[in-house]
Design an enzyme around this catalytic site. Sequence first.
Site, short mmCIF file in Angstrom:
data_model
loop_
_atom_site.label_atom_id
_atom_site.label_comp_id
_atom_site.label_asym_id
_atom_site.label_seq_id
_atom_site.Cartn_x
_atom_site.Cartn_y
_atom_site.Cartn_z
N CYS A 1 2.82 2.50 3.38
CA CYS A 1 1.80 3.53 3.12
C CYS A 1 1.68 3.89 1.64
O CYS A 1 0.57 3.90 1.08
CB CYS A 1 2.08 4.75 3.97
SG CYS A 1 3.61 5.65 3.55
N HIS B 1 4.56 10.11 4.94
CA HIS B 1 3.41 9.22 5.13
C HIS B 1 2.24 9.70 4.29
O HIS B 1 2.12 10.90 3.99
CB HIS B 1 3.01 9.17 6.61
CG HIS B 1 1.96 8.13 6.90
ND1 HIS B 1 2.24 6.77 6.84
CD2 HIS B 1 0.65 8.23 7.22
CE1 HIS B 1 1.13 6.09 7.13
NE2 HIS B 1 0.16 6.95 7.35
N HIS C 1 -5.25 3.81 5.68
CA HIS C 1 -3.79 3.87 5.50
C HIS C 1 -3.13 2.66 6.13
O HIS C 1 -3.73 1.93 6.92
CB HIS C 1 -3.22 5.16 6.07
CG HIS C 1 -3.26 5.26 7.57
ND1 HIS C 1 -2.29 5.93 8.30
CD2 HIS C 1 -4.14 4.79 8.48
CE1 HIS C 1 -2.59 5.88 9.59
NE2 HIS C 1 -3.70 5.20 9.73
#
Length: 388
Positions: A300, A348, A360
């Site tokens: 990420c 994240h 993402h």
Amino acid sequence: MASHRKSRPAGTRAAGIRTPALATAALTSVALLSQTAHAAPSADEGRPSVEEVEKKVDDLYRQAESATENYNAAKEKTTKQRKRVDTLLDNVAQRTQKLNEAREELGSFAAAQYRTGATAPDTATFLLADSPQDYFDQAQLMGRLTSRQKGAVDDYVTEQAATMKERRKATENLGTLTDAQNDLQTAKAAVQKKLAAARVLLSRLTAEEKARLAAIEKQKQEAAALKAAELAKQQAAAAAAKESAASGSSSSSGSSSSTSSSSSADSTVGTRAEKALAFARAQIGKPYVWGATGPGSYDCSGLTQAAWKAAGVTLPRTTYDQVNAGTTVSLADARPGDLVFFYDDVSHVGIYIGDGMMIHAPKPGAYVREESIYYDGESGIHSVVRPA
């Protein structure tokens, strides 16, 4: 007498004797049937439901992502420390060379003086000693040295001290590097353990259970899409109100220079954001791989770092540092290109593209994709940060 007794009916006797046995048999049969009826569920008593598996796998993936960010931080630290150690070792080598040159010059002076007898033997001892500073303080010896010789001694003493200092630094940094490498291995093992546990849980699912799991995931995505649509409506209404207010103020006289400079700054940010988003869109479909920074795969924070790098903005490697690499804005004010962070541990991140959606790298086994920022519920959103 015996011949006149009436014999009992066989059936009555049989019934009197066998009734308890039959009753026992019947009860036994009922008990066995009851046990059998409960035996089937007992085989699955220790087996988790699909919902439990889904929750456990999601938790493991989150833990793995958090461990991945720890791995990324340890890797970055190791890389920096290795470069520093290499630099220090190069400095030590250069200092050692200079030290040897200074020693050779002292040696040539000492040899020449010994041959000519220009100085006493103790001068040669001084010049060839490992620690000439001990002799250097002696006034009578200082008087025998020429300015050139004294310069050579000064150079030697200076280089010797500098070399020892660099060697100490290199030794200390080598120890720090070893610690960083150990942290790296620990973080790597933690990621692999979490991912392995998730794979084991998923491998035990039947085809029917996997289908149910997919259905649950689809329901979550649909609910997240509805939330994103709501946010999109709110942002559109806010933008319309802002535009209306701006047009009203522009019709009045005296537009300030500060407003002009603000518009110019917003334009620059918008241009960079567009470049970052263009890069991110080009990565859609590439696999998530923990610790990866491209170009074939990403985690990420690796994706967000690479996207903004393409726009000329340098972001730190980890989510923990990226969350501090810009200006925090409210979710209602989020613009395309902003970074959306998730969970209390900020493990994240995704790139906002507008209308409640983001790009993402989600999790192991998935690919870079567009998805609602509510993919794990509204409570999962930590903050929104504008990098530039």
